[in-house]
Write a protein that holds these residues in place. Sequence first.
Motif, PDB file in Angstrom:
ATOM      1  N   LEU A   1      39.417  35.136  36.195  1.00 31.30           N
ATOM      2  CA  LEU A   1      39.451  36.237  35.447  1.00 31.30           C
ATOM      3  C   LEU A   1      39.317  37.842  35.815  1.00 31.30           C
ATOM      4  O   LEU A   1      38.540  38.518  35.178  1.00 31.30           O
ATOM      5  N   VAL A   2      40.287  37.916  36.825  1.00 36.65           N
ATOM      6  CA  VAL A   2      40.310  39.382  37.255  1.00 36.65           C
ATOM      7  C   VAL A   2      41.432  39.932  36.900  1.00 36.65           C
ATOM      8  O   VAL A   2      42.685  38.897  37.065  1.00 36.65           O
ATOM      9  N   PRO A   3      42.075  41.197  36.953  1.00 39.92           N
ATOM     10  CA  PRO A   3      43.321  41.632  36.761  1.00 39.92           C
ATOM     11  C   PRO A   3      44.156  41.147  38.022  1.00 39.92           C
ATOM     12  O   PRO A   3      43.596  41.025  39.071  1.00 39.92           O
TER      13      PRO A   3
ATOM     14  N   LYS B   1      35.013  37.421  29.338  1.00 41.01           N
ATOM     15  CA  LYS B   1      36.351  38.474  29.459  1.00 41.01           C
ATOM     16  C   LYS B   1      36.512  39.034  30.673  1.00 41.01           C
ATOM     17  O   LYS B   1      35.937  38.750  31.738  1.00 41.01           O
ATOM     18  N   VAL B   2      37.798  39.721  31.023  1.00 43.43           N
ATOM     19  CA  VAL B   2      38.687  39.755  32.150  1.00 43.43           C
ATOM     20  C   VAL B   2      37.434  40.868  32.942  1.00 43.43           C
ATOM     21  O   VAL B   2      36.986  41.715  32.281  1.00 43.43           O
TER      22      VAL B   2
ATOM     23  N   GLY C   1      43.108  32.547  36.188  1.00 42.64           N
ATOM     24  CA  GLY C   1      43.371  33.814  35.358  1.00 42.64           C
ATOM     25  C   GLY C   1      43.306  34.959  36.368  1.00 42.64           C
ATOM     26  O   GLY C   1      42.665  36.058  35.871  1.00 42.64           O
ATOM     27  N   ALA C   2      43.766  34.783  37.581  1.00 43.62           N
ATOM     28  CA  ALA C   2      43.684  36.114  38.303  1.00 43.62           C
ATOM     29  C   ALA C   2      45.257  36.391  39.041  1.00 43.62           C
ATOM     30  O   ALA C   2      45.349  37.126  39.876  1.00 43.62           O
TER      31      ALA C   2
ATOM     32  N   ARG D   1      38.326  45.738  35.415  1.00 44.06           N
ATOM     33  CA  ARG D   1      39.459  46.403  34.879  1.00 44.06           C
ATOM     34  C   ARG D   1      39.194  47.759  35.284  1.00 44.06           C
ATOM     35  O   ARG D   1      40.349  48.393  35.370  1.00 44.06           O
TER      36      ARG D   1
END
Length: 307
Positions: free
Chosen positions: A185-187, A154-155, A206-207, A158
Amino acid sequence: MTEERLTLPGFRAAKREGRKLKLVTAYDYTGALLADRSPVDAILVGDSLGMVMLGYSGTTQVTMAEMLHHLRPVIKGAPSKFIIADMPFGSYNVSCEQAVANANELMKAGADCVKLEGGAQIAETVRALVRGGIPVMGHLGLTPQTAAALGGWKVQGREAAAARQIIADARALEQAGAFSLVLELVPTQLAAHVTGCISIPTIGIGAGAGCDGQVLVWHDMFGLYDRLQPRFVKRFAAAGEAIAEGLAAYCHEVDAGTFPAPEHSFNMKREELLRATAEREREPVAQPEPEPEPVAQPEPQPEPVAP
Ligand code: KIV
């Protein structure tokens, strides 16, 4: 193909000059040939190979032997690309000496650098590798080797505290001598902030678009692996569907007798065929070996009766 093979200083120069770095994974010779002919800058032989090539449930099971097995054909197939080799789980968490010894093996196989997962807690290891002349790429955010400890896929970052930790980890890796780092996977906002905080390039997956470069897993971007379909992956080709259609067509044509067609087959001269088959008819017919006489079995003895 890119004009020139990317170098370590080239990573920093790309960031300075605002040129986006394009990375892709590869795990075999054929994939490496394709990547070598493309405009990508660098190839990651990622431990994601555990999932997409070896059918493991994650990356933690991948061994050094498996990494080397996949690294070697990629190096052969992509001489014009900078090659990054993932250090698998368990190959750098015992001691700095263990990490250097395993990284040496990857470098001797032909990698240009190694990639390790973790932040400040691996800074000592990164220092030892860099002191040993081994270039290091970091990996922060969702670190698949320890995904279970992070609460699954998961991210990450956050909330402010977790985001602060990622920023501190990025600085720690830069100070330890890493030349670049992956943010997974980071905002988007956090990745852009980290990118602005450090002088080494960030490679996102995913960033968001604010990183200095991007990386994608080969099997994800070409639709070859559908066990995991993360939202951040874009399918740039439907190779999996094309292969499924090809397999169905192949089976259909074999059943229908339309494959192989004359153009896929080879002929011989008629007289050669006649000679071959005629000679065969004249060959003495081999006599079957006589069957061996059956060996007489002793009559079964009656069971002794208990007194
Ligand atoms: O193993 C891998 O493919 C990776 C990418 C997801 C960055 O580490």
